[in-house]
Scaffold this motif. Sequence first.
Motif, mmCIF file in Angstrom:
data_model
loop_
_atom_site.group_PDB
_atom_site.id
_atom_site.type_symbol
_atom_site.label_atom_id
_atom_site.label_comp_id
_atom_site.label_asym_id
_atom_site.label_seq_id
_atom_site.Cartn_x
_atom_site.Cartn_y
_atom_site.Cartn_z
ATOM 1 N N VAL A 1 23.262 92.233 8.643
ATOM 2 C CA VAL A 1 23.889 93.153 7.673
ATOM 3 C C VAL A 1 24.442 92.312 6.528
ATOM 4 N N LYS A 2 24.419 92.887 5.304
ATOM 5 C CA LYS A 2 24.933 92.165 4.140
ATOM 6 C C LYS A 2 26.019 92.981 3.422
ATOM 7 N N PRO A 3 27.208 93.016 4.010
ATOM 8 C CA PRO A 3 28.295 93.659 3.267
ATOM 9 C C PRO A 3 28.877 92.679 2.253
ATOM 10 N N ASN A 4 29.528 93.200 1.192
ATOM 11 C CA ASN A 4 30.394 92.305 0.420
ATOM 12 C C ASN A 4 31.755 92.308 1.118
ATOM 13 N N ASP A 5 32.691 91.509 0.637
ATOM 14 C CA ASP A 5 33.953 91.370 1.381
ATOM 15 C C ASP A 5 34.725 92.687 1.447
ATOM 16 N N VAL B 1 30.061 83.075 -16.463
ATOM 17 C CA VAL B 1 30.428 84.380 -17.039
ATOM 18 C C VAL B 1 29.242 85.317 -16.848
ATOM 19 N N PRO B 2 29.413 86.367 -16.015
ATOM 20 C CA PRO B 2 28.279 87.245 -15.741
ATOM 21 C C PRO B 2 27.823 88.022 -16.983
ATOM 22 N N VAL B 3 26.527 88.331 -17.030
ATOM 23 C CA VAL B 3 25.997 89.266 -18.029
ATOM 24 C C VAL B 3 26.042 90.670 -17.432
ATOM 25 N N GLY C 1 22.941 94.495 -9.062
ATOM 26 C CA GLY C 1 21.743 93.956 -8.419
ATOM 27 C C GLY C 1 21.941 92.559 -7.857
ATOM 28 N N ALA C 2 23.145 91.976 -8.034
ATOM 29 C CA ALA C 2 23.367 90.605 -7.540
ATOM 30 C C ALA C 2 23.293 90.558 -6.014
ATOM 31 N N GLY C 3 23.899 91.550 -5.370
ATOM 32 C CA GLY C 3 23.866 91.590 -3.907
ATOM 33 C C GLY C 3 22.441 91.756 -3.390
ATOM 34 N N ASP C 4 21.659 92.559 -4.103
ATOM 35 C CA ASP C 4 20.277 92.803 -3.678
ATOM 36 C C ASP C 4 19.437 91.528 -3.844
ATOM 37 N N SER C 5 19.650 90.826 -4.952
ATOM 38 C CA SER C 5 18.930 89.563 -5.149
ATOM 39 C C SER C 5 19.346 88.541 -4.098
ATOM 40 N N THR C 6 20.610 88.574 -3.700
ATOM 41 C CA THR C 6 21.109 87.670 -2.658
ATOM 42 C C THR C 6 20.333 87.896 -1.357
ATOM 43 N N LEU C 7 20.205 89.156 -0.991
ATOM 44 C CA LEU C 7 19.483 89.484 0.243
ATOM 45 C C LEU C 7 18.009 89.102 0.125
ATOM 46 N N VAL D 1 27.896 87.739 4.232
ATOM 47 C CA VAL D 1 28.988 88.388 3.500
ATOM 48 C C VAL D 1 29.018 87.818 2.084
ATOM 49 N N SER D 2 28.687 88.661 1.110
ATOM 50 C CA SER D 2 28.747 88.158 -0.264
ATOM 51 C C SER D 2 30.170 88.319 -0.776
ATOM 52 N N LEU D 3 30.595 87.313 -1.557
ATOM 53 C CA LEU D 3 31.996 87.231 -1.985
ATOM 54 C C LEU D 3 32.104 87.212 -3.506
ATOM 55 N N GLY D 4 31.171 87.862 -4.205
ATOM 56 C CA GLY D 4 31.207 87.897 -5.665
ATOM 57 C C GLY D 4 31.250 86.493 -6.239
ATOM 58 N N ALA D 5 32.203 86.247 -7.123
ATOM 59 C CA ALA D 5 32.309 84.938 -7.793
ATOM 60 C C ALA D 5 32.569 83.795 -6.815
ATOM 61 N N HIS D 6 32.957 84.120 -5.582
ATOM 62 C CA HIS D 6 33.306 83.078 -4.604
ATOM 63 C C HIS D 6 32.153 82.742 -3.653
ATOM 64 N N GLY D 7 30.931 83.149 -3.998
ATOM 65 C CA GLY D 7 29.770 82.743 -3.209
ATOM 66 C C GLY D 7 29.503 83.674 -2.042
ATOM 67 N N ALA D 8 29.159 83.108 -0.899
ATOM 68 C CA ALA D 8 28.820 83.935 0.271
ATOM 69 C C ALA D 8 29.021 83.143 1.555
HETATM 70 N N1 LIG Z 1 31.193 86.757 -11.062
HETATM 71 C C1 LIG Z 1 30.271 86.053 -10.379
HETATM 72 N N2 LIG Z 1 30.147 84.717 -10.594
HETATM 73 C C2 LIG Z 1 29.232 83.983 -9.910
HETATM 74 N N3 LIG Z 1 28.404 84.505 -8.997
HETATM 75 C C3 LIG Z 1 28.483 85.821 -8.742
HETATM 76 C C4 LIG Z 1 29.420 86.669 -9.410
HETATM 77 N N4 LIG Z 1 29.282 87.916 -8.946
HETATM 78 C C5 LIG Z 1 28.288 87.862 -8.028
HETATM 79 N N5 LIG Z 1 27.814 86.613 -7.899
HETATM 80 C C6 LIG Z 1 26.731 86.146 -7.014
HETATM 81 O O1 LIG Z 1 26.042 87.274 -6.529
HETATM 82 C C7 LIG Z 1 26.229 87.416 -5.111
HETATM 83 C C8 LIG Z 1 26.395 88.876 -4.738
HETATM 84 O O2 LIG Z 1 27.510 89.427 -5.419
HETATM 85 P P1 LIG Z 1 28.492 90.478 -4.746
HETATM 86 O O3 LIG Z 1 29.312 91.051 -5.851
HETATM 87 O O4 LIG Z 1 29.232 89.829 -3.644
HETATM 88 O O5 LIG Z 1 27.476 91.524 -4.097
HETATM 89 P P2 LIG Z 1 27.347 93.112 -4.226
HETATM 90 O O6 LIG Z 1 26.595 93.315 -5.522
HETATM 91 O O7 LIG Z 1 26.551 93.498 -3.030
HETATM 92 O O8 LIG Z 1 28.741 93.667 -4.231
HETATM 93 C C9 LIG Z 1 27.428 86.526 -4.774
HETATM 94 O O9 LIG Z 1 27.336 86.059 -3.440
HETATM 95 C C10 LIG Z 1 27.289 85.414 -5.810
HETATM 96 O O10 LIG Z 1 26.336 84.452 -5.402
#
Ligand SMILES: Nc1ncnc2c1ncn2[C@@H]1O[C@H](COP(=O)(O)OP(=O)(O)O)[C@@H](O)[C@H]1O
Length: 315
Positions: free
Chosen positions: A183-187, A245-247, A251-257, A221-228
Amino acid sequence: MIITLTPNPSLDRALHLERLEPGEVNRATATHLHPGGKGINVSRALVAHGVASRAVLPSGGADGAQIVSLLAAHGVDSRPVPVSGDTRSNITLSETSGATTKINAPGAVLTGEEQAALLAAVDTELRAGATAVVAAGSLPAGVEDAFFTRVADLGAAHGVPVLLDTSGAPLAAAVAHGGLALVKPNDEELAELVGHALTTVGDVLDAAHEVRAQGTDAVLVSLGAHGALLVTGAGAWWAGGPSLVPVSTVGAGDSTLAGYLAADGDPADRLRRAVAWGRAAVLLPGSAAPTPDDVRPDEVAVLADPDPARSLEEL
Ligand SMILES: Nc1ncnc2c1ncn2[C@@H]1O[C@H](COP(=O)(O)OP(=O)(O)O)[C@@H](O)[C@H]1O
Ligand SMILES: O=P(O)(O)OC[C@H]1O[C@](O)(COP(=O)(O)O)[C@@H](O)[C@@H]1O
């Protein structure tokens, strides 16, 4: 062939603004249109990297038809299941600061027959030799929370791994049922699942072990800016990279998976790829999927057995 199932697809419309002024007339400086929804995004990212994938989705109305034709234009094979309702369109507002505001529509109601047709489409793909199934995204109205447990059972019947990226009650039902490869939840989604806030690495590891104890092999577990963080039966790893700085984070979580699925090395290498693909996705507009030219695995650091006492904010 990796099959994705997106029960609630979306024609993703993204508008870029210098700065969002709520309650005012805002003028966009650019617009983007992508065939979206979590499984569809996974398929697009895989195909962009030469990994065979087919997207199973319900399709209704003009937006549903446009998703199917845009997928074809991206070279992504799809198996649309015709439905009577209108497929939704979701809105993204991205600002120059990197802030992303998302407005997701509820989506077309799926009848019992339409749900059965979607599951039958997955079954057909499994019989044809699918190697993995990714079930992802929200469930539209009319679909019971246990829907993904039926996908887990289908995968189990064919001995094919099922990976799940969803949230809320559908995630809780699937985790309680068990039988998932990952499973791939975010935090935030993991915190909701276990019913308490997650502030440290140890909190996330404990929550992941709770999920694994109910019959899921791995938790990403994806952690946004804090990796996974990746937790499997073999151990735990964290991966992340320098701040950016994100654009658009859509779709970031989907690309991660997708990156995790496309990599075939050890868990640390798979996590490095996953995070590199996620980071690449946030540097692209709208819900664009990264290509090999966008991905920088060398920028990503991987750490085995991360310190449980560390705060997630420090990662
Ligand atoms: N602000 C950010 N800065 C750097 N990497 C990011 C950022 N947001 C997302 N990512 C990258 O994208 C992945 C997925 O993002 P996240 O927000 O955790 O997933 P979801 O879209 O499922 O909520 C993170 O693990 C990280 O590698
Ligand atoms: O099914 P949900 O949860 O409403 O999410 C759908 C949205 O999520 C996305 O798949 C993006 O997901 P992530 O940002 O989590 O990778 C969009 O393409 C789509 O608009």
